[in-house]
Design a protein around this motif. Structure first.
Motif, PDB file in Angstrom:
ATOM      1  N   PRO A 137      12.692  -1.855 -43.811  1.00  0.00           N
ATOM      2  CA  PRO A 137      13.420  -2.822 -43.844  1.00  0.00           C
ATOM      3  C   PRO A 137      14.929  -2.494 -43.940  1.00  0.00           C
ATOM      4  O   PRO A 137      15.875  -3.082 -43.444  1.00  0.00           O
ATOM      5  CB  PRO A 137      13.005  -3.660 -45.265  1.00  0.00           C
ATOM      6  CG  PRO A 137      11.629  -3.171 -45.502  1.00  0.00           C
ATOM      7  CD  PRO A 137      11.572  -1.708 -44.887  1.00  0.00           C
ATOM      8  N   PHE A 138      15.207  -1.363 -44.614  1.00  0.00           N
ATOM      9  CA  PHE A 138      16.648  -1.063 -44.848  1.00  0.00           C
ATOM     10  C   PHE A 138      17.131  -0.281 -43.615  1.00  0.00           C
ATOM     11  O   PHE A 138      18.161  -0.575 -43.104  1.00  0.00           O
ATOM     12  CB  PHE A 138      16.647   0.347 -45.773  1.00  0.00           C
ATOM     13  CG  PHE A 138      18.056   0.847 -45.802  1.00  0.00           C
ATOM     14  CD1 PHE A 138      18.884   0.018 -46.697  1.00  0.00           C
ATOM     15  CD2 PHE A 138      18.490   1.957 -45.713  1.00  0.00           C
ATOM     16  CE1 PHE A 138      20.249   0.382 -46.807  1.00  0.00           C
ATOM     17  CE2 PHE A 138      19.882   2.563 -45.851  1.00  0.00           C
ATOM     18  CZ  PHE A 138      20.673   1.528 -46.419  1.00  0.00           C
ATOM     19  N   VAL A 139      16.374   0.632 -42.794  1.00  0.00           N
ATOM     20  CA  VAL A 139      16.510   0.935 -41.645  1.00  0.00           C
ATOM     21  C   VAL A 139      16.825  -0.292 -40.399  1.00  0.00           C
ATOM     22  O   VAL A 139      17.906  -0.294 -39.701  1.00  0.00           O
ATOM     23  CB  VAL A 139      15.617   1.883 -40.897  1.00  0.00           C
ATOM     24  CG1 VAL A 139      15.811   2.181 -39.459  1.00  0.00           C
ATOM     25  CG2 VAL A 139      15.407   3.157 -41.830  1.00  0.00           C
ATOM     26  N   SER A 140      15.983  -1.258 -40.724  1.00  0.00           N
ATOM     27  CA  SER A 140      15.975  -2.605 -39.734  1.00  0.00           C
ATOM     28  C   SER A 140      17.282  -3.325 -40.014  1.00  0.00           C
ATOM     29  O   SER A 140      18.024  -3.595 -38.814  1.00  0.00           O
ATOM     30  CB  SER A 140      14.705  -3.394 -40.102  1.00  0.00           C
ATOM     31  OG  SER A 140      14.908  -4.500 -39.331  1.00  0.00           O
ATOM     32  N   THR A 141      17.648  -3.419 -41.275  1.00  0.00           N
ATOM     33  CA  THR A 141      18.704  -4.090 -41.536  1.00  0.00           C
ATOM     34  C   THR A 141      20.105  -3.362 -41.036  1.00  0.00           C
ATOM     35  O   THR A 141      21.077  -3.952 -40.506  1.00  0.00           O
ATOM     36  CB  THR A 141      19.211  -4.312 -42.879  1.00  0.00           C
ATOM     37  OG1 THR A 141      18.014  -5.080 -43.379  1.00  0.00           O
ATOM     38  CG2 THR A 141      20.437  -4.976 -43.417  1.00  0.00           C
ATOM     39  N   LEU A 142      20.153  -2.072 -41.315  1.00  0.00           N
ATOM     40  CA  LEU A 142      21.250  -1.458 -40.603  1.00  0.00           C
ATOM     41  C   LEU A 142      21.437  -1.335 -39.209  1.00  0.00           C
ATOM     42  O   LEU A 142      22.464  -1.641 -38.583  1.00  0.00           O
ATOM     43  CB  LEU A 142      21.024   0.353 -41.133  1.00  0.00           C
ATOM     44  CG  LEU A 142      22.045   1.279 -40.368  1.00  0.00           C
ATOM     45  CD1 LEU A 142      23.471   0.735 -41.339  1.00  0.00           C
ATOM     46  CD2 LEU A 142      21.903   2.857 -40.854  1.00  0.00           C
ATOM     47  N   VAL A 143      20.307  -1.208 -38.393  1.00  0.00           N
ATOM     48  CA  VAL A 143      20.188  -1.403 -37.104  1.00  0.00           C
ATOM     49  C   VAL A 143      20.605  -2.754 -36.499  1.00  0.00           C
ATOM     50  O   VAL A 143      21.347  -2.984 -35.516  1.00  0.00           O
ATOM     51  CB  VAL A 143      18.917  -0.824 -36.409  1.00  0.00           C
ATOM     52  CG1 VAL A 143      18.894  -1.131 -34.960  1.00  0.00           C
ATOM     53  CG2 VAL A 143      18.809   0.556 -36.867  1.00  0.00           C
ATOM     54  N   ASP A 144      20.432  -3.845 -37.154  1.00  0.00           N
ATOM     55  CA  ASP A 144      20.687  -5.158 -37.004  1.00  0.00           C
ATOM     56  C   ASP A 144      22.283  -5.386 -36.879  1.00  0.00           C
ATOM     57  O   ASP A 144      22.614  -6.028 -35.636  1.00  0.00           O
ATOM     58  CB  ASP A 144      20.234  -5.951 -37.968  1.00  0.00           C
ATOM     59  CG  ASP A 144      18.871  -6.343 -37.849  1.00  0.00           C
ATOM     60  OD1 ASP A 144      18.086  -5.839 -36.916  1.00  0.00           O
ATOM     61  OD2 ASP A 144      18.277  -7.194 -38.874  1.00  0.00           O
ATOM     62  N   VAL A 145      22.926  -4.612 -37.735  1.00  0.00           N
ATOM     63  CA  VAL A 145      24.346  -4.880 -37.859  1.00  0.00           C
ATOM     64  C   VAL A 145      25.111  -3.905 -36.806  1.00  0.00           C
ATOM     65  O   VAL A 145      25.797  -4.571 -35.803  1.00  0.00           O
ATOM     66  CB  VAL A 145      25.090  -4.455 -38.980  1.00  0.00           C
ATOM     67  CG1 VAL A 145      26.611  -4.481 -39.080  1.00  0.00           C
ATOM     68  CG2 VAL A 145      24.513  -5.195 -40.190  1.00  0.00           C
ATOM     69  N   THR A 146      24.584  -2.735 -36.467  1.00  0.00           N
ATOM     70  CA  THR A 146      25.118  -1.729 -35.566  1.00  0.00           C
ATOM     71  C   THR A 146      24.721  -2.361 -34.046  1.00  0.00           C
ATOM     72  O   THR A 146      25.308  -2.341 -33.175  1.00  0.00           O
ATOM     73  CB  THR A 146      24.839  -0.384 -35.704  1.00  0.00           C
ATOM     74  OG1 THR A 146      23.433  -0.294 -35.768  1.00  0.00           O
ATOM     75  CG2 THR A 146      25.484  -0.016 -37.041  1.00  0.00           C
ATOM     76  N   GLY A 147      23.473  -2.796 -34.155  1.00  0.00           N
ATOM     77  CA  GLY A 147      22.918  -3.618 -32.721  1.00  0.00           C
ATOM     78  C   GLY A 147      23.923  -4.452 -32.133  1.00  0.00           C
ATOM     79  O   GLY A 147      23.958  -4.574 -30.900  1.00  0.00           O
ATOM     80  N   LEU A 148      24.115  -5.396 -33.112  1.00  0.00           N
ATOM     81  CA  LEU A 148      25.275  -6.588 -32.599  1.00  0.00           C
ATOM     82  C   LEU A 148      26.499  -6.070 -31.914  1.00  0.00           C
ATOM     83  O   LEU A 148      26.983  -6.322 -30.892  1.00  0.00           O
ATOM     84  CB  LEU A 148      25.435  -7.475 -33.641  1.00  0.00           C
ATOM     85  CG  LEU A 148      24.427  -8.519 -33.841  1.00  0.00           C
ATOM     86  CD1 LEU A 148      24.728  -9.311 -35.142  1.00  0.00           C
ATOM     87  CD2 LEU A 148      23.957  -9.352 -32.898  1.00  0.00           C
ATOM     88  N   VAL A 149      27.144  -4.942 -32.578  1.00  0.00           N
ATOM     89  CA  VAL A 149      28.176  -4.272 -31.990  1.00  0.00           C
ATOM     90  C   VAL A 149      27.884  -3.675 -30.508  1.00  0.00           C
ATOM     91  O   VAL A 149      28.717  -3.840 -29.658  1.00  0.00           O
ATOM     92  CB  VAL A 149      28.798  -3.324 -33.204  1.00  0.00           C
ATOM     93  CG1 VAL A 149      30.019  -2.564 -32.543  1.00  0.00           C
ATOM     94  CG2 VAL A 149      29.022  -4.045 -34.190  1.00  0.00           C
ATOM     95  N   ILE A 150      26.989  -3.039 -30.876  1.00  0.00           N
ATOM     96  CA  ILE A 150      26.243  -2.317 -29.199  1.00  0.00           C
ATOM     97  C   ILE A 150      26.363  -3.467 -28.248  1.00  0.00           C
ATOM     98  O   ILE A 150      26.838  -3.421 -27.211  1.00  0.00           O
ATOM     99  CB  ILE A 150      25.123  -1.635 -29.336  1.00  0.00           C
ATOM    100  CG1 ILE A 150      25.406  -0.492 -30.534  1.00  0.00           C
ATOM    101  CG2 ILE A 150      24.817  -1.067 -28.169  1.00  0.00           C
ATOM    102  CD1 ILE A 150      24.367   0.335 -30.642  1.00  0.00           C
ATOM    103  N   TYR A 151      25.567  -4.835 -28.506  1.00  0.00           N
ATOM    104  CA  TYR A 151      25.390  -5.630 -27.534  1.00  0.00           C
ATOM    105  C   TYR A 151      26.639  -6.291 -27.239  1.00  0.00           C
ATOM    106  O   TYR A 151      26.773  -6.348 -25.919  1.00  0.00           O
ATOM    107  CB  TYR A 151      24.393  -6.706 -28.311  1.00  0.00           C
ATOM    108  CG  TYR A 151      24.149  -7.984 -27.513  1.00  0.00           C
ATOM    109  CD1 TYR A 151      23.900  -8.023 -26.084  1.00  0.00           C
ATOM    110  CD2 TYR A 151      23.938  -9.118 -28.158  1.00  0.00           C
ATOM    111  CE1 TYR A 151      23.588  -8.984 -25.353  1.00  0.00           C
ATOM    112  CE2 TYR A 151      23.719 -10.199 -27.510  1.00  0.00           C
ATOM    113  CZ  TYR A 151      23.490 -10.195 -25.995  1.00  0.00           C
ATOM    114  OH  TYR A 151      23.019 -11.354 -25.276  1.00  0.00           O
TER     115      TYR A 151
END
Length: 464
Positions: A437-451
């Motif tokens: 869950p922690f990794v998933s949350t971290l990637v959620d935030v940075t994933g939006l920036v990448i998107y």
């Protein structure tokens, strides 16, 4: 005997109200069958233990779960508690006591005889989760100038009261460990031979202050049924046997699974844990993850202008963040397991990174192509008038933006998921806390920036 039949016979004997018949019945059954019976008849658990001979009762008690052990001790008469605790092997007794509140431990220790009390206090004096807490002081030791005949006499005299006689330990006059020799060597040797003639000086020992996970690894790598435990000055203090290590491995596995799931490790069975305590165990990580997810909302707010001009991009946000979170969770779980099994170490970080870069590119490429093909298929269906037109004339650039974003987010997720456990391990923390869950949350935030960054590259001057 099947458990159902055993249960029926137990109830029949119990109804007879004949203590001697109950004692004989229970002492005729296998210890594992009695343990199953205790779980089937929890209200009679203390009665079952009290009716058995103390030696067999201790054998049953030591293989029960902590919650059931605690319940039995609370219901047993003080005299039976004293008998049971004094009969338990020191390592099993210490394992039980260390999970109890300190005030309860003090009262139970008072019921031990002086010798057992001394041993128990000594074991409890070692740090929690250390090898010293697991060791038993019951073992057979000899001196290097003993003859084989003398060794066999020592085994006959003291072997009955020891944890195992598979391995005999050789010490000097100072109590320092010199070697360990399997009993078969003594059985096959000439009775007049001396112990020194059988020694090969290849002893493997554990330090009392080592972590229990180190002991588990030592057993696995050296194929031993018992290992000696020594002090910092190489004094032989006790031994650890394979059955204790199996319990440690089971507990460590359970703790890691719980941490990977985003909760603190439970220190007692799920159904026995008070509800409020269970909530406290789970609430901490949920609160941390909740605050972390707020960053996702902040990131989306930052790109409100882009979303208002190209509302179609919002349709793909769940797809993007799920792809990154899933790939990160996969990588994190694989690396945590590999660290636990000793397959990789922090020193392998560059090899792991290279491997995950290739994996991320391949996995991201596959998912990115699927995402791009999905846009093409939807566009064809729109052209035929089967569904409403969502993408307009810029469908190709939207498809490219989605495809390359998925590639980048999956690559970033695999790198984050694989490297974070190694960083935590390097800092001395438990890698399992870098839970999925922690990794998933971290990637959620940075994933939006990448998107939105990739979308801007492809759609600037068109939709943005």
């Amino acid at each position: 005997m099947s458990l159902e039949l055993l249960k029926q016979e137990f109830e029949h004997v119990l109804q007879s109200e004949d203590p001697q018949a109950l004692h004989l019945f229970l002492d005729q059954q296998n210890i594992t069958e009695i343990a199953d019976l205790v779980y089937e008849e929890p209200d009679h658990g203390s009665e079952i233990i009290a009716a058995m001979s103390v030696h067999r009762a201790s054998g049953v008690f030591r293989i029960l779960e902590f919650g059931m052990q605690k319940k039995i001790i609370e219901e047993l008469a003080p005299s039976k508690v004293a008998e049971l605790l004094n009969e338990l092997p020191p390592d099993d007794r210490t394992s039980f006591l260390e999970d109890l509140p300190s005030n309860v431990v003090r009262e139970l220790i008072k019921q031990l005889n002086p010798e057992e009390r001394k041993v128990t206090l000594s074991l409890l004096g070692y740090p929690e989760n250390s090898v010293g807490r697991l060791m038993t002081p019951d073992y057979v030791y000899v001196y290097e100038d003993n003859t084989v005949a003398q060794v066999l006499n020592i085994i006959r005299r003291v072997g009955k009261n020891t944890e195992t006689i598979d391995v005999i330990y050789v010490i000097n006059e100072k109590g320092e460990l010199l070697d360990d020799i399997r009993i078969r060597e003594f059985i096959l040797a000439d009775p007049t031979s001396r112990v020194s003639e059988l020694m090969d000086d290849r002893v493997i020992a554990l330090n009392a202050y080592q972590d229990q996970e180190d002991a588990s690894e030592a057993f696995k790598m050296n194929n031993r049924v018992a290992l000696p435990v020594v002090s910092n000055s190489n004094k032989l203090l006790g031994i650890i046997t394979i059955d204790d290590i199996l319990w440690v491995a089971s507990e460590e596995f359970s703790e890691d699974i719980q941490k990977i799931g985003g909760t603190e490790a439970l220190d007692e069975p799920y159904l026995d844990m008070p509800l409020l305590k269970l909530v406290r165990k789970r609430a901490g990580w949920l609160i941390i993850l909740f605050f972390s997810e707020m960053l996702t909302a902040t990131a989306m707010a930052y790109f409100n202008d882009e979303l208002s001009r190209a509302i179609v991009l919002a349709n793909f946000i769940p797809l993007i963040i799920a792809s990154g979170g899933n790939s990160g969770s996969q990588a994190s779980t694989l690396i945590i397991q590999a660290l636990a099994m000793g397959e990789v170490s922090v020193a392998d970080w560059w090899r792991i990174m290279r491997r995950e870069i290739l994996s991320g590119l391949l996995l991201g490429g596959v998912l990115g192509i699927i995402g791009f093909v999905r846009i093409i298929v939807w566009h064809e269906l729109m052209q035929r008038g089967w569904i409403n037109d969502l993408y307009g004339v810029h469908w190709l650039f939207i498809g490219l933006a989605i495809g390359f974003t998925v590639l980048g987010v999956v690559l970033w997720g695999t790198l984050t998921g694989s490297m974070l456990p190694l960083v935590l391990k390097r800092l001395g923390a438990d890698p399992a806390v870098s839970s999925a869950p922690f990794v998933s949350t971290l990637v959620d935030v940075t994933g939006l920036v990448i998107y939105f960054s990739v979308a801007y590259l492809f759609l600037a001057g068109r939709l943005l």
